[in-house]
Design an enzyme around this catalytic site. Sequence first.
Site, PDB file in Angstrom:
ATOM      1  N   HIS A 188      -9.805   1.149  -2.749  1.00 31.74           N
ATOM      2  CA  HIS A 188      -9.476   1.772  -4.037  1.00 31.74           C
ATOM      3  C   HIS A 188      -8.713   3.082  -3.891  1.00 31.74           C
ATOM      4  CE1 HIS A 188     -10.434   2.479  -8.420  1.00 31.74           C
ATOM      5  NE2 HIS A 188     -10.386   1.159  -8.394  1.00 31.74           N
ATOM      6  N   HIS A 288      -2.819  -8.310  -8.930  1.00 27.87           N
ATOM      7  CA  HIS A 288      -3.877  -7.440  -9.440  1.00 27.87           C
ATOM      8  C   HIS A 288      -4.054  -7.713 -10.925  1.00 27.87           C
ATOM      9  CE1 HIS A 288      -5.145  -3.286 -10.906  1.00 27.87           C
ATOM     10  NE2 HIS A 288      -6.038  -3.513  -9.957  1.00 27.87           N
TER      11      HIS A 288
END
Length: 385
Positions: A188, A288
């Site tokens: 992340h 994504h």
Amino acid sequence: MTDLKIIKIDLFKVPPRWLFVKITTNEGIVGWGEPVVEGKADTVAACINELKQYLIGKSAKNIEDIWQVLYRGGFYRGGPILMSAISGIDQALWDIKGKQLGVPVYELLGGAVRHKMKMYCWIGGDNPEVVLEQAHEKVKAGYTAVKMNATGSMDWISSLKDIKKVSHNIKLLREEFGDQLDIGLDFHGRVHKGMVKKLIDELTPYEPMFIEEPVLSENNDALKHIYPYTNIPIATGERMFSRWDFKQLLNEGVVDIIQPDLSHAGGISEVRRIASMAEAYDISLAPHCPLGPISLASALHVDFVSSNAIIQESSLGIHYNKGFDILDYVLNPEVFNVKNGYIDLFKKPGLGVEIDEEKLKEGVKIGHNWSNPIWRGEDGNFNEW
């Protein structure tokens, strides 16, 4: 055949953190898109309103010309706001064209190379208490792959105690599911260069499916040092917005999986181009998608025609979606059914998702002001979320 002029553009800012665009033509054919930057919905909406001058009165059939004008017509190009606005407009125009011709969008992109697409969903990872419970829920719902955050808040150089925490969650899953569950780990962008190799050492015994965003995209040059260190596939790209952003990364060969977002990286038109570029470098695609139903449908249409697409993220049930989820705004939720880990090829024309506009109007009355949390370390210094 009529020229399909664009006559109206409407925006719907709805919970949990989404922005939808509806483009209407003079023939009454409507297309839907999802242009949003998480936490910047109003900014993207303002951008779309500025772009209306290039859209109203133009032919909705000229998708590529419109894309080029929106991207190149201004002196300043790229970036998350402009590219997200273009993304939603592009999705809606493909939806219109598919509906006009009576075929799914993937047929217009060259036809499907597969009859179903492997899916994964998010199960958390910041807190080990929920990992097993959520993983069992997802497996019961039909998934054979999941993704979770590898770490919580991390210092630039973290303590041994924090390092040891990292492997705990995936260890729990491996002990519970063995090799029957594919597990992606998302760094992340929380991890700085000095910690990545140490964390990889901790994770390697548990054989993750991939490591996502080991460093922030602005630090992609660090991948030259990280990539040869591990045999775990490296994934990145959710914070990259065009083929030009991906060009150097692909050329350097320091990534195995690219993850452009259909609501941020120029929509269906641009992500299809990015996928083809990646294929030329023998690099796979896994778009994504932590957003809503239109973004997910758009990603799936690109997946259906891209031979290097390996797996698709879904935000169904993700923690952001409290109170409102992907299926709440959809009249035909069955298109997103997951069976034995896969979603079947869509059949309906356009994007194949029927939007519940009345539900959207209810959502607009509630709206949202979503923003990601601000994390600080024990000493008060800012930590990446």
